[in-house]
Design an enzyme around this catalytic site. Structure first.
Site, PDB file in Angstrom:
ATOM      1  N   GLY A  46      12.222 -33.376  15.417  1.00 28.27           N
ATOM      2  CA  GLY A  46      13.441 -33.855  14.775  1.00 28.27           C
ATOM      3  C   GLY A  46      13.363 -33.948  13.264  1.00 28.27           C
ATOM      4  O   GLY A  46      14.255 -34.514  12.629  1.00 28.27           O
ATOM      5  N   GLU A  49      16.323 -29.565  10.753  1.00 30.61           N
ATOM      6  CA  GLU A  49      17.623 -29.315  11.377  1.00 30.61           C
ATOM      7  C   GLU A  49      17.518 -28.115  12.320  1.00 30.61           C
ATOM      8  O   GLU A  49      16.632 -27.279  12.168  1.00 30.61           O
ATOM      9  CB  GLU A  49      18.663 -29.004  10.299  1.00 30.61           C
ATOM     10  CG  GLU A  49      18.884 -30.112   9.298  1.00 30.61           C
ATOM     11  CD  GLU A  49      19.651 -31.287   9.866  1.00 30.61           C
ATOM     12  OE1 GLU A  49      20.345 -31.117  10.892  1.00 30.61           O
ATOM     13  OE2 GLU A  49      19.554 -32.368   9.288  1.00 30.61           O
ATOM     14  N   LYS A  64      19.578 -32.465  -4.381  1.00 29.77           N
ATOM     15  CA  LYS A  64      18.844 -33.688  -4.675  1.00 29.77           C
ATOM     16  C   LYS A  64      18.790 -34.048  -6.163  1.00 29.77           C
ATOM     17  O   LYS A  64      19.002 -35.197  -6.503  1.00 29.77           O
ATOM     18  CB  LYS A  64      17.427 -33.629  -4.108  1.00 29.77           C
ATOM     19  CG  LYS A  64      17.378 -33.555  -2.613  1.00 29.77           C
ATOM     20  CD  LYS A  64      17.281 -34.900  -1.982  1.00 29.77           C
ATOM     21  CE  LYS A  64      17.380 -34.756  -0.488  1.00 29.77           C
ATOM     22  NZ  LYS A  64      16.362 -35.379   0.255  1.00 29.77           N
TER      23      LYS A  64
END
Length: 81
Positions: A46, A49, A64
């Protein structure tokens, strides 16, 4: 952050800009593991993606710096007054 560092100049900032890349690069280095194997593990756990391009092909990292500069618009939300 903006006020505290106003007198400083940073010609370049180096670093890993998301957790997925951090995980992948760490696993590759520490375990001498191939990219494809580590990416598959990151997806299974997890960390990545389903469409990993958002994590590893600069989709997330590109936004970012703008987010850290305080640009809410670049981060997906618009400033409200």
């Amino acid at each position: 952050m903006r006020e505290g560092l106003v007198a400083n100049r940073f010609p370049r900032i180096y670093g890993i800009l998301n957790g997925t890349c951090n995980y992948i690069l760490t696993q590759m280095e520490e375990n001498d593991a191939p990219y494809a194997t580590v990416l598959a593990d990151a997806k299974r756990l997890g960390y990545a993606e389903a469409d990993e391009s958002l994590d590893v092909e600069a989709g997330t990292p590109r936004t970012k710096p703008a987010c850290s500069r305080g640009s809410r618009t670049a981060c997906g939300s618009r400033p409200t007054r």
